[in-house]
Design an enzyme around this catalytic site. Sequence first.
Site, PDB file in Angstrom:
ATOM      1  N   ASP A   8       0.851  -1.190   0.000  1.00 46.64           N
ATOM      2  CA  ASP A   8       0.000   0.000   0.000  1.00 46.64           C
ATOM      3  C   ASP A   8       0.886   1.239   0.000  1.00 46.64           C
ATOM      4  O   ASP A   8       1.488   1.592   1.004  1.00 46.64           O
ATOM      5  CB  ASP A   8      -0.913  -0.004   1.220  1.00 46.64           C
ATOM      6  CG  ASP A   8      -1.968   1.094   1.162  1.00 46.64           C
ATOM      7  OD1 ASP A   8      -1.886   1.940   0.250  1.00 46.64           O
ATOM      8  OD2 ASP A   8      -2.855   1.103   2.029  1.00 46.64           O
ATOM      9  N   HIS A   9       0.985   1.883  -1.161  1.00 46.04           N
ATOM     10  CA  HIS A   9       1.836   3.063  -1.321  1.00 46.04           C
ATOM     11  C   HIS A   9       1.095   4.364  -1.019  1.00 46.04           C
ATOM     12  O   HIS A   9       1.631   5.451  -1.206  1.00 46.04           O
ATOM     13  CB  HIS A   9       2.394   3.087  -2.753  1.00 46.04           C
ATOM     14  CG  HIS A   9       3.547   4.005  -2.940  1.00 46.04           C
ATOM     15  ND1 HIS A   9       3.452   5.198  -3.642  1.00 46.04           N
ATOM     16  CD2 HIS A   9       4.835   3.927  -2.517  1.00 46.04           C
ATOM     17  CE1 HIS A   9       4.627   5.806  -3.657  1.00 46.04           C
ATOM     18  NE2 HIS A   9       5.481   5.052  -2.976  1.00 46.04           N
ATOM     19  N   SER A  10      -0.139   4.280  -0.553  1.00 40.47           N
ATOM     20  CA  SER A  10      -0.915   5.478  -0.254  1.00 40.47           C
ATOM     21  C   SER A  10      -0.344   6.191   0.969  1.00 40.47           C
ATOM     22  O   SER A  10       0.366   5.594   1.782  1.00 40.47           O
ATOM     23  CB  SER A  10      -2.378   5.116   0.000  1.00 40.47           C
ATOM     24  OG  SER A  10      -2.500   4.341   1.185  1.00 40.47           O
TER      25      SER A  10
END
Length: 497
Positions: free
Chosen positions: A292-294
């Site tokens: 999850d690069h958010s």
Amino acid sequence: MDMPKYRTMMALLFSIGILCQECNSDVTCKNDKDKEVDWYILYKFPGMENGGLSYLYMDESTNGWVLSRENINSESGTLANTLKPLLDFYKKKTEGFGYMLYSDQPPDLYVAPPSFGHSKGVVMLDRNTGVWLSHSTPKFPTYRNKRFWPTSGNANAQTFMCVTYSYNDFIEIGLQLKYIHAYSYDSELSTFPNELRCVAQRSCYPKREPWSRVKTLTSVGGQKFHSFAKYKRFGDDLYSGFIAKELGKDLYVKSWGKMRRSLPSNCSVPHHVYNVKEVQLPNMEPFTDTVDHSKWCVTPGGGWTCIADMNREVSQMDRGGGAMCIENSGIAQVFTDMTKRYDPCEPVPLHNQKVFNTGKSPAAGKSKKIGKKKPNKKPLAPFAPWLTLCCTKTEACGCCSFTPPNHISSYQSRNVNQQSFNPKPACLLLLFFFSFSKLYLLHVMFIFSMKINRLKGSHRFIRGHKPVTSCPGREGTSRQERQEQQRWHMWKNKTDS
């Protein structure tokens, strides 16, 4: 109908058509149905779901997440509809349109130096309105290509936040991007505000304090957003050092889970910051921060939600970045419910803790001033290594055992001999000298000498030299000394033979 009237009527219809076309050409955020919206938030799934192309959509009318029927790279999806003015400009150079693309991870043609901010986004505007699209996806959008979505963006989850602003607001947006020190890799802003143009030219950044800026921006629809921006000389974490202080609330922070030197959850500040390690989107299995690069944060119990640029990492304390925050209890509850698991705070060494008194003390029953610190009642603790070294070099028996005070951290106590001591006046004089002169170089030399002393020692066995007991007249009284005497005699007999 005679010819003059016909020409007049056609000219009128043509003029109305042009006016209507101009009315529909405003640059705004748009949803999957190509309808104008005031703002929206997207959350793209990681690669485990539909190859990483599905996404959730939210705006002021959805009352939470809605699963889009489109893929993130679809030509009729939310991003494609929003970017349509930009894609049209690539083909026919639309007059009165301007844009800027910025990213710390731009497409392969460019490399952003680390001195620029850790930030990604799209700015588009005409003479009436414009959009500020903040996101977390590397290499998005692709460089001057109608296929705007990079395939490298499929693997990890990403977030997007689009807000529609009036033309005059882009002066303030330019100033926010100046503090972020955004790296622009493509732009056309020749006739637009100077505040944006200097960012596009990579020629402006803050040159004096303050090194951070907070600005309230109001969307075309009247929704207020708080924009946080920090320059690299701010020198602190965006979340614990800036946003939590400004909002006055605890934060759950979601950032990238594959950082080299990630910052732990922090409870040593008045408003605690917790790292979110696992997220669960509706009707989906939980996934970890490593896919999850958010970047986002939310205040527990509702209130504020921020879509951000930065990770909680040591090096990013010295980089520019920012966040766009909205105060909406419904949105905050959605993001809070997504927080499946977070890291609790690590124990903070007592000698590093700051004491914050907030109102009345339950124990004393008396009110205290907020922010007043308790005095340090054990000032000798930081100098324990010096005192230990000084004491072990003396010849006085019984003075070289030292027990670290309770408030020394485990890291410090590892480097201190587990002994108690009653130091000589010379040791106290040396301590006095160090405490007031602050000669850190000598401090390092003493620590190094202490470690050498631990390896060899004044009474440890050294090849070729007969061990000396710590106290004359009491030879062999300790088990360690008797063992060293035996080892020395064995080595002596071996060399003599």
